[in-house]
Structures are given as structure tokens and as C-alpha cells.
Scaffold this active site. Sequence first.
Site, PDB file in Angstrom:
ATOM      1  N   SER A   6       0.877  -1.167   0.000  1.00  0.00           N
ATOM      2  CA  SER A   6       0.000   0.000   0.000  1.00  0.00           C
ATOM      3  C   SER A   6       0.918   1.221   0.000  1.00  0.00           C
ATOM      4  CB  SER A   6      -0.927   0.001   1.217  1.00  0.00           C
ATOM      5  OG  SER A   6      -0.182  -0.199   2.399  1.00  0.00           O
ATOM      6  N   GLU A   8       1.279   5.502   0.817  1.00  0.00           N
ATOM      7  CA  GLU A   8       0.692   6.650   1.536  1.00  0.00           C
ATOM      8  C   GLU A   8       1.065   7.984   0.881  1.00  0.00           C
ATOM      9  OE1 GLU A   8       0.824   6.363   5.818  1.00  0.00           O
ATOM     10  OE2 GLU A   8       1.467   8.449   5.948  1.00  0.00           O
ATOM     11  N   TYR A  40      -4.214  12.784   7.245  1.00  0.00           N
ATOM     12  CA  TYR A  40      -5.258  13.708   7.713  1.00  0.00           C
ATOM     13  C   TYR A  40      -4.654  14.568   8.804  1.00  0.00           C
ATOM     14  CZ  TYR A  40      -9.908  14.794   9.722  1.00  0.00           C
ATOM     15  OH  TYR A  40     -11.043  15.405  10.198  1.00  0.00           O
ATOM     16  N   ALA A  42      -4.149  16.610  12.036  1.00  0.00           N
ATOM     17  CA  ALA A  42      -4.845  16.570  13.320  1.00  0.00           C
ATOM     18  C   ALA A  42      -5.674  17.838  13.493  1.00  0.00           C
ATOM     19  CB  ALA A  42      -3.834  16.436  14.447  1.00  0.00           C
ATOM     20  N   ARG A  97      -5.131   8.831  16.763  1.00  0.00           N
ATOM     21  CA  ARG A  97      -5.368   9.930  17.691  1.00  0.00           C
ATOM     22  C   ARG A  97      -4.930  11.239  17.058  1.00  0.00           C
ATOM     23  NH1 ARG A  97      -1.580  11.124  22.724  1.00  0.00           N
ATOM     24  NH2 ARG A  97      -0.381  11.892  20.950  1.00  0.00           N
ATOM     25  N   GLY A  98      -3.739  11.264  16.483  1.00  0.00           N
ATOM     26  CA  GLY A  98      -3.176  12.496  15.939  1.00  0.00           C
ATOM     27  C   GLY A  98      -2.473  13.305  17.014  1.00  0.00           C
ATOM     28  N   ASP A  99      -1.827  14.371  16.598  1.00  0.00           N
ATOM     29  CA  ASP A  99      -1.108  15.266  17.523  1.00  0.00           C
ATOM     30  C   ASP A  99      -1.526  16.692  17.222  1.00  0.00           C
ATOM     31  OD1 ASP A  99       0.747  13.408  18.788  1.00  0.00           O
ATOM     32  OD2 ASP A  99       1.587  13.210  16.768  1.00  0.00           O
ATOM     33  N   LYS A 155      -6.491  -1.089  20.953  1.00  0.00           N
ATOM     34  CA  LYS A 155      -7.026  -0.657  19.647  1.00  0.00           C
ATOM     35  C   LYS A 155      -7.533  -1.870  18.867  1.00  0.00           C
ATOM     36  CE  LYS A 155      -3.236   1.953  18.534  1.00  0.00           C
ATOM     37  NZ  LYS A 155      -2.427   3.011  17.918  1.00  0.00           N
ATOM     38  N   GLN A 166       4.797   2.689  12.407  1.00  0.00           N
ATOM     39  CA  GLN A 166       5.719   3.800  12.207  1.00  0.00           C
ATOM     40  C   GLN A 166       6.926   3.211  11.490  1.00  0.00           C
ATOM     41  OE1 GLN A 166       6.463   6.665  11.500  1.00  0.00           O
ATOM     42  NE2 GLN A 166       5.661   7.591  13.379  1.00  0.00           N
ATOM     43  N   GLN A 202      16.448  15.943   6.617  1.00  0.00           N
ATOM     44  CA  GLN A 202      15.002  15.840   6.809  1.00  0.00           C
ATOM     45  C   GLN A 202      14.664  14.585   7.626  1.00  0.00           C
ATOM     46  OE1 GLN A 202      12.934  15.206   3.167  1.00  0.00           O
ATOM     47  NE2 GLN A 202      10.927  15.658   4.026  1.00  0.00           N
ATOM     48  N   PHE A 206      13.038  14.595  11.401  1.00  0.00           N
ATOM     49  CA  PHE A 206      11.690  14.056  11.496  1.00  0.00           C
ATOM     50  C   PHE A 206      11.655  12.872  12.472  1.00  0.00           C
ATOM     51  CE2 PHE A 206       8.130  11.904   8.986  1.00  0.00           C
ATOM     52  CZ  PHE A 206       7.172  12.809   9.417  1.00  0.00           C
ATOM     53  N   HIS A 256       3.875  -1.151   3.651  1.00  0.00           N
ATOM     54  CA  HIS A 256       3.185   0.128   3.450  1.00  0.00           C
ATOM     55  C   HIS A 256       4.252   1.201   3.202  1.00  0.00           C
ATOM     56  CE1 HIS A 256       0.115   3.233   3.945  1.00  0.00           C
ATOM     57  NE2 HIS A 256       0.894   3.848   4.819  1.00  0.00           N
TER      58      HIS A 256
HETATM   59  P1  FAD Z   1      -2.812   6.210  20.309  1.00  0.00           P
HETATM   60  O1  FAD Z   1      -2.844   4.800  19.896  1.00  0.00           O
HETATM   61  O2  FAD Z   1      -4.018   6.785  20.967  1.00  0.00           O
HETATM   62  O3  FAD Z   1      -1.536   6.378  21.279  1.00  0.00           O
HETATM   63  C1  FAD Z   1      -1.067   7.675  21.627  1.00  0.00           C
HETATM   64  C2  FAD Z   1      -0.272   7.599  22.919  1.00  0.00           C
HETATM   65  O4  FAD Z   1      -1.164   7.369  24.012  1.00  0.00           O
HETATM   66  C3  FAD Z   1       0.754   6.463  22.990  1.00  0.00           C
HETATM   67  O5  FAD Z   1       1.858   6.931  23.701  1.00  0.00           O
HETATM   68  C4  FAD Z   1       0.033   5.365  23.778  1.00  0.00           C
HETATM   69  O6  FAD Z   1       0.946   4.532  24.462  1.00  0.00           O
HETATM   70  C5  FAD Z   1      -0.804   6.202  24.710  1.00  0.00           C
HETATM   71  N1  FAD Z   1      -2.078   5.551  25.099  1.00  0.00           N
HETATM   72  C6  FAD Z   1      -2.986   5.000  24.276  1.00  0.00           C
HETATM   73  N2  FAD Z   1      -4.050   4.557  24.978  1.00  0.00           N
HETATM   74  C7  FAD Z   1      -3.803   4.846  26.267  1.00  0.00           C
HETATM   75  C8  FAD Z   1      -4.526   4.682  27.477  1.00  0.00           C
HETATM   76  N3  FAD Z   1      -5.727   4.087  27.490  1.00  0.00           N
HETATM   77  N4  FAD Z   1      -3.967   5.134  28.625  1.00  0.00           N
HETATM   78  C9  FAD Z   1      -2.764   5.742  28.629  1.00  0.00           C
HETATM   79  N5  FAD Z   1      -2.027   5.944  27.503  1.00  0.00           N
HETATM   80  C10 FAD Z   1      -2.546   5.503  26.343  1.00  0.00           C
HETATM   81  N6  FAD Z   1      -0.897  11.712  12.397  1.00  0.00           N
HETATM   82  C11 FAD Z   1      -1.764  12.576  11.835  1.00  0.00           C
HETATM   83  O7  FAD Z   1      -2.009  13.648  12.398  1.00  0.00           O
HETATM   84  N7  FAD Z   1      -2.359  12.303  10.627  1.00  0.00           N
HETATM   85  C12 FAD Z   1      -2.147  11.144   9.967  1.00  0.00           C
HETATM   86  O8  FAD Z   1      -2.712  10.924   8.897  1.00  0.00           O
HETATM   87  C13 FAD Z   1      -1.252  10.185  10.552  1.00  0.00           C
HETATM   88  N8  FAD Z   1      -1.021   8.987   9.957  1.00  0.00           N
HETATM   89  C14 FAD Z   1      -0.230   8.057  10.586  1.00  0.00           C
HETATM   90  C15 FAD Z   1      -0.088   6.805  10.005  1.00  0.00           C
HETATM   91  C16 FAD Z   1       0.697   5.831  10.609  1.00  0.00           C
HETATM   92  C17 FAD Z   1       0.816   4.471   9.972  1.00  0.00           C
HETATM   93  C18 FAD Z   1       1.373   6.137  11.828  1.00  0.00           C
HETATM   94  C19 FAD Z   1       2.258   5.120  12.477  1.00  0.00           C
HETATM   95  C20 FAD Z   1       1.225   7.382  12.414  1.00  0.00           C
HETATM   96  C21 FAD Z   1       0.411   8.355  11.821  1.00  0.00           C
HETATM   97  N9  FAD Z   1       0.214   9.615  12.395  1.00  0.00           N
HETATM   98  C22 FAD Z   1      -0.631  10.513  11.797  1.00  0.00           C
HETATM   99  C23 FAD Z   1       0.888   9.991  13.640  1.00  0.00           C
HETATM  100  C24 FAD Z   1       0.025   9.740  14.885  1.00  0.00           C
HETATM  101  O9  FAD Z   1      -1.149  10.516  14.848  1.00  0.00           O
HETATM  102  C25 FAD Z   1       0.854  10.108  16.107  1.00  0.00           C
HETATM  103  O10 FAD Z   1       1.912   9.194  16.261  1.00  0.00           O
HETATM  104  C26 FAD Z   1       0.079  10.280  17.415  1.00  0.00           C
HETATM  105  O11 FAD Z   1       0.975  10.809  18.392  1.00  0.00           O
HETATM  106  C27 FAD Z   1      -0.463   8.975  17.995  1.00  0.00           C
HETATM  107  O12 FAD Z   1      -1.526   8.515  17.292  1.00  0.00           O
HETATM  108  P2  FAD Z   1      -2.058   7.025  17.568  1.00  0.00           P
HETATM  109  O13 FAD Z   1      -3.258   6.831  16.751  1.00  0.00           O
HETATM  110  O14 FAD Z   1      -0.966   6.059  17.455  1.00  0.00           O
HETATM  111  O15 FAD Z   1      -2.473   7.204  19.127  1.00  0.00           O
END
Ligand code: FAD
Length: 276
Positions: A6, A8, A40, A42, A97-99, A155, A166, A202, A206, A256
Site C-alpha cells: 500500500s 501513503e 489527515y 490533526a 489519535r493524531g497530535d 485498539k 511507524q 530531513q 523528522f 506500506h
Molecule cells: P494512540 O494509539 O491513541 O496512542 C497515543 C499515545 O497514548 C501512545 O503513547 C500510547 O501509548 C498512549 N495511550 C494509548 N491509549 C492509552 C490509554 N488508554 N492510557 C494511557 N495511555 C494511552 N498523524 C496525523 O495527524 N495524521 C495522519 O494521517 C497520521 N497517519 C499516521 C499513520 C501511521 C501508519 C502512523 C504510524 C502514524 C500516523 N500519524 C498521523 C501519527 C500519529 O497521529 C501520532 O503518532 C500520534 O501521536 C499517535 O496517534 P495514535 O493513533 O498512534 O495514538
Amino acid sequence: MGLPISIEFFPPKTPEGAEKLRAVRQQLYGLKPQFCSVTYGAGGSTQQGTFDTVGEILTEGMDAASHFSCIGATKASVRAELATLKAMGVKRLVALRGDLPSGYGLGGEFHYASDLVAFIREETGSDFHIEVAAYPEIHPQAKSPEADLQAYVSKVKAGADAAMTQYFYNSDAYFRFVEEAAKRGATVPVVPGIMPITSSSQLLRFSDACGAEIPRWIRLRLQGFGDDTASIKAFGLDVVSDLCEQLRKGGAGALHFYSMNQSVATLAIAKRLEQT
Ligand code: FAD
């Protein structure tokens, strides 16, 4: 290349960027990806661009996944966006979740990606194939490696069908992650995220921020090339092709590619893998 892939993309910011990306996609479609995904921003910052790019990919006859981040979102806003994506014919989501940039309050009704996955399942049943993010080298904000694994497992238990990682350059971290997740009951496919190496500064900048480690020997070699981009690219092609080969041999079921909206590096890796 013997493995499903796939690819991205991120939503382009200008009409020229959109035009260039159309050409890049056509070149990459030659690799017959299973689907292409679009990131997408955040807080919904790229929502229109994401949906537009996803729409174009579907119109081009390719399956598309929309990334979807929930930080700062409300249930009502997510519900509305899911309805839009469904009406567009989107069947795949990457739920994140996003940042938010610092300075933004969290607000919102979702704290973690697991909340989003559970909500999507509650609202839309099995309408979407849901992928989530995985961090073989541990998410930078994780309380501990075990807590991060548990967060990943929640999840999957909330309803994710698969995960994309990642990027990483150490295949042991990936294999260990897959094994540890499976021991905790999360056995969905974990697809390695592959970041081609095309530039030194870069990548180094990053990676620090996103929880990906550049092994010392790669970092030093890259720094040693200075501004010699041809050598960086040749070295990057060797390193990343070898990594893909190790992943393939070790049983990864797909790859991916983080294309960074460029085709050359991904095409070169694919060609190299066909020859091995
Ligand atoms: P989560 O799975 O919610 O985890 C976030 C943090 O919270 C982790 O440290 C985890 O250990 C902690 N955590 C989770 N659940 C709990 C809980 N119940 N209690 C305590 N701690 C918890 N970002 C974007 O903005 N847009 C994108 O399109 C995007 N695409 C991505 C695609 C891929 C394949 C990857 C790997 C990352 C992508 N990201 C993207 C980055 C991602 O949004 C960030 O890494 C963000 O900080 C975490 O998102 P997550 O969905 O992994 O979060």
C-alpha cells in the site's frame, strides 16, 4: 515485488501540488498497490484536502484509505465525517489519535485512537476496514513499553482489522513487536511502514519527533555524505531494500510505503526487490 503493498500520500496544499501528485500516483499505480492512503491533519486541518485526494484516488479506480485523527473532535463531528466518507464510497480508514500543535487545548471527546476505533464500530458496524498505527520502537509519549503495547492491544480489541507501523530501520524491533502483541492476544496483520531514504537532514529531524530510531551506523553514514545527494540516495536504496527483504523473509505479509508524494525512491526499491 512478491508482497502486497500500500502507498501513503499527504494532501497537496496547492493546485500545482495536486497536479504533480496525480502524475506521481499514475507512476506508482504500476506497482499495483492494494490501496493508497491519504493522511489527515490533526484537528481536521487538512480535512477537505484529504477527502478530495481520497475521492480522486477512488475515481482513478484504486482503493483508497482515509486517515482519520480524532484529537480535538466531538462525537457529532466524527459522525458527520464518517457519513461523508461512506457516501463517497470509502471502505478503509486509518484510525488515529493524531497530535495537536502545542498551544491547542485538547478539548474534544476522544482521548486515544482506541476510543475512535470503538466509536466507529459502534456507529458503523463493519462498514469500514479499520487500520491503526503501531510503534515497534515505542510511541514517544508512551508511559512505558508495556503500556504502549497494551495501548496497541486495546485498539485491536476495540475492533481494528490491521495495523501499519511507524517506520523503522531495525527489523528486530518489528518482529519482536509482532510477537509481543500476539502474546497479548492481538493477532491482526501488522504491516511494516517503509520510509525510503532520500535526504539526510530531513530524515534525522523528522525521526526524533515521531518515535523512529535511526541506527547509529545509518546516521553516521548519512552525515558523512554531506550534500552528496546521489550517494545518500544510493545508500538509502541499499539500506531500505535490504530491510524490505528481511521483512519479507521474516514473514511480513505486506509493506506500506511512505511515498512523501514522490515516486522515484519507492519505484527503485520495488525494482530492487523484484530482482532479489
Ligand atoms: P494512540 O494509539 O491513541 O496512542 C497515543 C499515545 O497514548 C501512545 O503513547 C500510547 O501509548 C498512549 N495511550 C494509548 N491509549 C492509552 C490509554 N488508554 N492510557 C494511557 N495511555 C494511552 N498523524 C496525523 O495527524 N495524521 C495522519 O494521517 C497520521 N497517519 C499516521 C499513520 C501511521 C501508519 C502512523 C504510524 C502514524 C500516523 N500519524 C498521523 C501519527 C500519529 O497521529 C501520532 O503518532 C500520534 O501521536 C499517535 O496517534 P495514535 O493513533 O498512534 O495514538
